[in-house]
Design an enzyme around this catalytic site. Structure first.
Site, mmCIF file in Angstrom:
data_model
loop_
_atom_site.group_PDB
_atom_site.id
_atom_site.type_symbol
_atom_site.label_atom_id
_atom_site.label_comp_id
_atom_site.label_asym_id
_atom_site.label_seq_id
_atom_site.Cartn_x
_atom_site.Cartn_y
_atom_site.Cartn_z
ATOM 1 C CG HIS A 1 -1.050 -16.513 -0.410
ATOM 2 N ND1 HIS A 1 -0.791 -17.791 -0.863
ATOM 3 C CD2 HIS A 1 -2.408 -16.421 -0.354
ATOM 4 C CE1 HIS A 1 -1.923 -18.439 -1.068
ATOM 5 N NE2 HIS A 1 -2.915 -17.619 -0.768
ATOM 6 C CD GLU B 1 4.449 -17.250 0.846
ATOM 7 O OE1 GLU B 1 4.584 -18.481 0.873
ATOM 8 O OE2 GLU B 1 3.382 -16.666 1.139
ATOM 9 C CB CYS C 1 3.683 -18.074 -3.076
ATOM 10 S SG CYS C 1 2.271 -17.283 -2.261
#
Length: 203
Positions: A96, A98, A129
């Site tokens: 992801h 992040e 995350c």
């Protein structure tokens, strides 16, 4: 970060094509800073410059065929890390925006502790995350699009300001350039539906 619920709540929505999002540097957003513990909100004019940088990363994801989410990490007014969602590119469910931005920031800063830093991300962090954010300890998380079905910064649950608290609490700023952040997601899923086309007739 991948769709993490965005597909459900955006799949039926329309939106402008990618071209509408390729020159948004002058966009100005109005957001809401919210204290979940006290249930109070304050209007403010946002950190649109850094969110626009995160949106640039989201556009890179869009062009690569990834769910368009981008992130930057800022420390002392400077961007020390940038990343875009690369789940499909890397064949890695943890890739992801992040997660990649936090890892890059730790390398740039030379420490896993990111105190004094702010994470900007175009969509609310998911639980994975949010857990990584708590461990990395940035002071603040700023996001654009709320995710009421899978967000972990107040949209669905709030791991960044949990009660009982985890080992770190982050200040949360939501709604920064929300229209642009939601719009690029809507456009991505609209384009995906169009490319998929109508269902094939059964034999």
């Amino acid at each position: 970060m991948s769709d993490c619920g965005a597909r459900d709540w955006l799949a039926s929505q329309g939106g402008p094509g990618l071209g509408a999002f390729l020159s948004g540097a002058d966009a100005v957003g109005i957001g809401m800073e919210f204290d979940f513990e006290n249930g109070e909100g304050l209007g403010f004019q946002t950190d649109q410059f850094f969110m626009e940088q995160a949106l640039r990363e989201a556009r890179r994801a869009y062009q690569a065929g990834e769910v368009p989410i981008g992130a930057v990490v800022v420390r002392r007014g400077e961007i020390i890390a940038r990343a875009w969602n690369q789940v499909e590119t890397l064949k890695d469910a943890t890739a992801h925006a992040e997660m990649l931005a936090l890892t890059s920031a730790q390398t740039a800063y030379g420490d896993w502790r990111l105190e004094g830093s702010t994470l900007y991300v175009t969509k609310e962090p998911c639980p994975m995350c949010a857990g990584a954010i708590v461990h990395c300890r940035p002071d603040r998380v700023v996001f654009g699009a709320l995710d009421p079905k899978g967000g972990a910064a107040g949209g669905w649950i709030n791991l960044l300001q949990s009660n009982p608290p985890l080992n770190h609490r982050c200040e949360i700023t939501m709604g920064v350039m929300e229209d642009e952040c939601v719009g690029i997601l809507k456009s991505f899923f609209r384009d995906a539906r169009e490319k998929k086309g109508p269902p094939k007739p059964s034999r």
